[in-house]
Design an enzyme around this catalytic site. Structure first.
Site, PDB file in Angstrom:
ATOM      1  N   HIS A 117       0.824  -1.225   0.000  1.00  0.00           N
ATOM      2  CA  HIS A 117       0.000   0.000   0.000  1.00  0.00           C
ATOM      3  C   HIS A 117       0.852   1.267   0.000  1.00  0.00           C
ATOM      4  O   HIS A 117       0.325   2.357  -0.228  1.00  0.00           O
ATOM      5  CB  HIS A 117      -0.922   0.043   1.225  1.00  0.00           C
ATOM      6  CG  HIS A 117      -1.965  -1.031   1.245  1.00  0.00           C
ATOM      7  ND1 HIS A 117      -2.860  -1.216   0.211  1.00  0.00           N
ATOM      8  CD2 HIS A 117      -2.251  -1.994   2.169  1.00  0.00           C
ATOM      9  CE1 HIS A 117      -3.661  -2.248   0.499  1.00  0.00           C
ATOM     10  NE2 HIS A 117      -3.298  -2.736   1.676  1.00  0.00           N
ATOM     11  N   HIS A 155      -6.328  -7.241  -0.302  1.00  0.00           N
ATOM     12  CA  HIS A 155      -6.464  -5.800  -0.528  1.00  0.00           C
ATOM     13  C   HIS A 155      -5.725  -5.421  -1.809  1.00  0.00           C
ATOM     14  O   HIS A 155      -4.647  -5.962  -2.081  1.00  0.00           O
ATOM     15  CB  HIS A 155      -5.873  -5.021   0.654  1.00  0.00           C
ATOM     16  CG  HIS A 155      -6.489  -5.386   1.975  1.00  0.00           C
ATOM     17  ND1 HIS A 155      -5.897  -6.284   2.841  1.00  0.00           N
ATOM     18  CD2 HIS A 155      -7.664  -5.008   2.537  1.00  0.00           C
ATOM     19  CE1 HIS A 155      -6.682  -6.424   3.913  1.00  0.00           C
ATOM     20  NE2 HIS A 155      -7.760  -5.663   3.751  1.00  0.00           N
ATOM     21  N   ASP A 240      -4.520 -12.879   3.341  1.00  0.00           N
ATOM     22  CA  ASP A 240      -5.729 -12.407   4.015  1.00  0.00           C
ATOM     23  C   ASP A 240      -7.009 -12.639   3.202  1.00  0.00           C
ATOM     24  O   ASP A 240      -8.092 -12.257   3.645  1.00  0.00           O
ATOM     25  CB  ASP A 240      -5.596 -10.930   4.445  1.00  0.00           C
ATOM     26  CG  ASP A 240      -4.881 -10.071   3.430  1.00  0.00           C
ATOM     27  OD1 ASP A 240      -4.661 -10.539   2.290  1.00  0.00           O
ATOM     28  OD2 ASP A 240      -4.547  -8.911   3.768  1.00  0.00           O
TER      29      ASP A 240
HETATM   30 ZN    ZN Z   1      -4.016  -7.234   2.812  1.00  0.00          ZN
END
Ligand code: ZN
Length: 302
Positions: A117, A155, A240
């Site tokens: 990120h 994500h 995840d």
């Molecule tokens: Zn993640």
């Protein structure tokens, strides 16, 4: 032989009790199967500046030095966090260089904090420096290698996408839950200028399991990988998307991850002499994470 970076003691210097991204994430790994043979190593400013701005380096350094605090709403830091993030990035550069030179068959970096990120100019989503992006830039710069980054974290890796968005020498491929944090990663995001076509996103709706997850790779992402003809594959390996993970809503099983890792290993064998390095990103259920990492190591070492 598989190159392995695994130094949970050092990585535990970056920790916040009660936070999802805490040192205990790595506590359930079976140490006896994990013989580290590549070390963490502080990346130089020059190496980090291949993808990050000087302002970002200065701001992370200053905030970490001033004691425990927050870099954004989700991203904590402490006095050791800058140094550890820098060592994760440098270790990844070295691991990739060894695989690229043929000294290791492939590689795995069981490291934290994660990185995907982090953008050129800011920390976010538990990430300070983007280790995978730094390693990709180093591979390209040193050897002119065409690098494909495959990101299977639940994500979207907005930082990595952003850093290489206008680049036709680095392919970015991602599967992720959508809508979900950080909100980017629509199928319509495909690159900018010369980079158009060198970013591919496969958003998956909450509740998707092994069938949808593996189909995204079989039908879309792996054909794009093959067409790109990479010289090296880097994997942002977040676990995840696991059905047990507390931070997201995909339902991938440990076996699903094992199958994907095998698919990526097979692609690397077919496309770039097996040159593939996996780097841990997310994965917030320590038991599931331990199972998935063991499965990944099994596949890489077999
Ligand atoms: Zn993640």
């Amino acid at each position: 032989m598989t190159g392995l970076i695994y130094d949970p003691g050092r990585c535990a210097g970056h920790n916040k009790e009660g936070h999802a991204e805490h040192a205990g994430r790595l506590a359930q790994l079976d140490l006896s199967t994990l013989q580290a043979n590549v070390s963490l190593r502080a990346a130089t400013d020059a190496e980090l500046l291949e993808v990050h701005t000087l302002e970002h380096l200065q701001s992370v350094k200053a905030k970490c030095a001033s004691g425990p605090g927050m870099l954004d709403a989700d991203t904590y830091c402490g006095p050791e966090s800058e140094a550890i993030s820098r060592e994760v990035a440098g270790g990844l550069i070295d691991l990739c260089a060894q695989v690229q030179a043929g000294e290791r068959d492939n590689g795995m970096a069981i490291v934290r904090p994660p990185g995907h990120h982090a953008t050129a100019q800011r920390a976010m989503g538990f990430c300070l420096y983007n280790g995978v992006a730094v390693a990709a830039a180093s591979l390209r710069q040193r050897g002119g290698t065409r690098v494909a980054i495959v990101d299977f974290d639940v994500h979207h890796g907005n930082g990595t996408q952003d850093i290489f968005y206008a680049d036709d020498q680095v392919l970015y491929l991602s599967s992720h839950q959508h809508p979900h944090y950080p909100g980017t990663g629509l199928a319509s995001e495909t690159g900018l200028g010369p980079g158009v076509g060198f970013t591919r996103n496969c958003p998956l709706v909450a509740g998707s399991g092994d069938a949808e997850f593996l189909a995204a790779y079989r039908d879309e992402l792996l054909p794009a990988l093959t067409a790109f003809k990479p010289g090296f594959i880097l994997v942002s390996a977040g676990y995840d998307a696991h059905e047990s993970d507390p931070l997201a809503g995909l339902m991938v099983t440990t076996d699903g991850f094992r199958i994907l890792v095998q698919m990526l290993k097979d692609s690397a064998a077919q496309l770039c002499e097996g040159k593939v390095v996996f780097a841990l990103e997310g994965g917030y259920h320590p038991g599931a994470l331990a199972e998935c990492l063991a499965a990944t190591m099994d596949v890489l070492q077999s």
